[in-house]
Enzyme design. Structure first.
Site, PDB file in Angstrom:
ATOM      1  N   ARG A  41     -32.685 -15.574 -36.149  1.00  9.78           N
ATOM      2  CA  ARG A  41     -31.265 -15.557 -35.794  1.00  9.78           C
ATOM      3  C   ARG A  41     -30.400 -16.249 -36.839  1.00  9.78           C
ATOM      4  O   ARG A  41     -29.396 -16.892 -36.523  1.00  9.78           O
ATOM      5  CB  ARG A  41     -31.031 -16.197 -34.413  1.00  9.78           C
ATOM      6  CG  ARG A  41     -31.761 -15.519 -33.279  1.00  9.78           C
ATOM      7  CD  ARG A  41     -31.317 -14.067 -33.075  1.00  9.78           C
ATOM      8  NE  ARG A  41     -32.120 -13.456 -32.029  1.00  9.78           N
ATOM      9  CZ  ARG A  41     -33.271 -12.826 -32.240  1.00  9.78           C
ATOM     10  NH1 ARG A  41     -33.756 -12.722 -33.475  1.00  9.78           N
ATOM     11  NH2 ARG A  41     -33.949 -12.294 -31.236  1.00  9.78           N
ATOM     12  N   SER A  61     -27.777 -13.200 -24.770  1.00  8.31           N
ATOM     13  CA  SER A  61     -28.476 -14.496 -24.812  1.00  8.31           C
ATOM     14  C   SER A  61     -27.529 -15.560 -25.358  1.00  8.31           C
ATOM     15  O   SER A  61     -27.122 -15.486 -26.514  1.00  8.31           O
ATOM     16  CB  SER A  61     -29.723 -14.399 -25.687  1.00  8.31           C
ATOM     17  OG  SER A  61     -30.612 -13.441 -25.166  1.00  8.31           O
ATOM     18  N   GLU A 110     -26.029 -19.435 -29.382  1.00 10.39           N
ATOM     19  CA  GLU A 110     -26.111 -18.327 -30.325  1.00 10.39           C
ATOM     20  C   GLU A 110     -24.741 -17.768 -30.678  1.00 10.39           C
ATOM     21  O   GLU A 110     -24.485 -17.444 -31.837  1.00 10.39           O
ATOM     22  CB  GLU A 110     -27.009 -17.217 -29.763  1.00 10.39           C
ATOM     23  CG  GLU A 110     -27.231 -16.070 -30.731  1.00 10.39           C
ATOM     24  CD  GLU A 110     -28.312 -15.113 -30.270  1.00 10.39           C
ATOM     25  OE1 GLU A 110     -28.274 -13.951 -30.696  1.00 10.39           O
ATOM     26  OE2 GLU A 110     -29.187 -15.523 -29.496  1.00 10.39           O
TER      27      GLU A 110
END
Length: 375
Positions: free
Chosen positions: A184, A263, A367
């Site tokens: 990520r 998420s 995130e």
């Protein structure tokens, strides 16, 4: 998926509601940003420009940089948490289009809708991104976050990223090896004020209509195959879409469980010492036979599940009494139930972070990109 750089500067003064169109570029003043995000949260931008060509994107960025105006890049808005006060500067919405397939080589304009592009590659019989179906947002955001799900990451198929370098003042082509991809993360995320992604190039696989080898255990179980097996690419895509929909991870305007950023937290990656301490906390809290999810994440590193941590810390599906709550379908998604503010969302996120840390000694990291606010 969306990201933006926010350099310092002074925003130009404007009048509320004023708008104009310069050529194909649409410009609005005191423009609502909430409708451009999947959270449907956030205040207005001083100015909103919508660019439909690479040249328009570059011109808008150069103009803002020359004036010292703060700049926010908006793609699909699926990875943005914008403060209730909005953004005092220029928000640049990238709405470029372009899907070019040459054999197994794919080039996408940054503004292309990602999940639509995945569907088109599967329809063409190509493999490599079929398990990334249903992920909201734009193609240009995928290399920034190194988007991944169900055993695939874009870093495994991206060959080059075409971007405007705000420091050099020119368009650059960055090969995969120089993108610094990790979980990520990427070079583009590490330097958010430098690069504006214009195009993304991929090398896919022609496996005769079959998928790439299935890696993710849940996907393999659902398909009834072993890890490493291939299935028709269309079947893999459809299976992933059903799995995502069951978790509220496919956009549906009628379903508040999808009024989210997907998420909200990344899965923690722990060193050997950190994991040992974490494992001790798990046994202390849940009993000597309790086992936390653990996946290899590189030499001396172990990845565990943020969703598991949240649930075991007491934040179950549907948690919350206010207008921002945990999804009723998946503990990893924080949602707007229709009347939330960004502060409502952040209060819930902070409660979850504090609760998980107190229970397990692990600090969750958000995130989505935050604009004008901090977790």
């Amino acid at each position: 998926m969306s990201a933006g750089g926010v350099p310092t500067g002074t925003a130009p003064s404007t009048r509320r509601g004023r708008s104009r169109t310069l050529g194909r570029v649409q410009e609005l003043h005191d423009a609502p940003l909430a409708p451009l995000t999947t959270f449907r949260l956030g205040g207005p931008a001083t100015r909103l420009i919508t660019a439909t060509t690479d040249a328009e994107v570059i011109d808008a960025v150069r103009e803002a940089d020359a004036a010292g105006t703060p700049l926010l890049i908006v793609g699909g808005g699926s990875n943005l948490v914008i403060g209730d006060r909005g953004f005092a500067g220029t928000a640049l919405r990238i709405a470029t289009q372009g899907f070019a397939l040459d054999g197994t080589r794919l080039e996408l304009a940054a503004g292309e809708v990602w999940t639509d592009a995945v569907a088109r590659t599967v329809a063409a019989g190509l493999a490599g991104i079929e398990c990334l179906a249903g992920i909201p947002g734009s193609a240009g955001a995928t290399p920034i976050q190194n988007v991944g799900a169900y055993g695939q990451e874009v870093s495994s198929t991206i060959t080059e990223v075409v971007a405007y370098d705000r420091v050099a003042g020119e368009t650059v082509v960055i090969p995969n090896a120089d993108c610094a991809f990790s979980y990520r993360h990427s070079r583009f995320k590490a330097e958010p004020d430098r690069y504006v992604v214009l195009r993304v190039r991929f090398e896919l696989e022609d496996a005769g209509g079959l998928s790439a080898p299935i890696k993710y255990p849940e996907t393999a179980r659902t398909l009834g195959v072993e890890a490493g097996d291939r299935v028709p690419a269309a079947t893999a895509r459809e299976t992933v879409l059903k799995l995502r929909a069951g978790k509220g991870m496919v956009l549906d305007p009628e379903d508040h469980d999808t009024w989210s950023a997907g998420s909200f937290f990344t899965n923690p990656i722990l060193t050997e010492a950190q994991f040992a301490a974490f494992h001790g906390r798990v046994e202390e809290r849940l009993g000597p036979d309790a086992k936390a999810p653990a996946f290899p994440a590189g030499e001396g590193l172990t990845k565990t599940s943020a969703a598991w941590l949240i649930d075991k810390a007491g934040f179950t599906k549907g948690y919350g009494a206010g207008p921002a709550r945990i999804s009723t379908k998946h503990t990893l998604a924080l949602t707007n139930r229709g009347e939330a503010t960004t502060e409502d969302l952040l209060a819930l996120a902070r409660e979850v972070v504090a609760g998980v840390h107190e229970a397990f000694g692990v600090t969750l990291v958000n995130e989505p990109v935050t604009v004008g606010v901090q977790l």
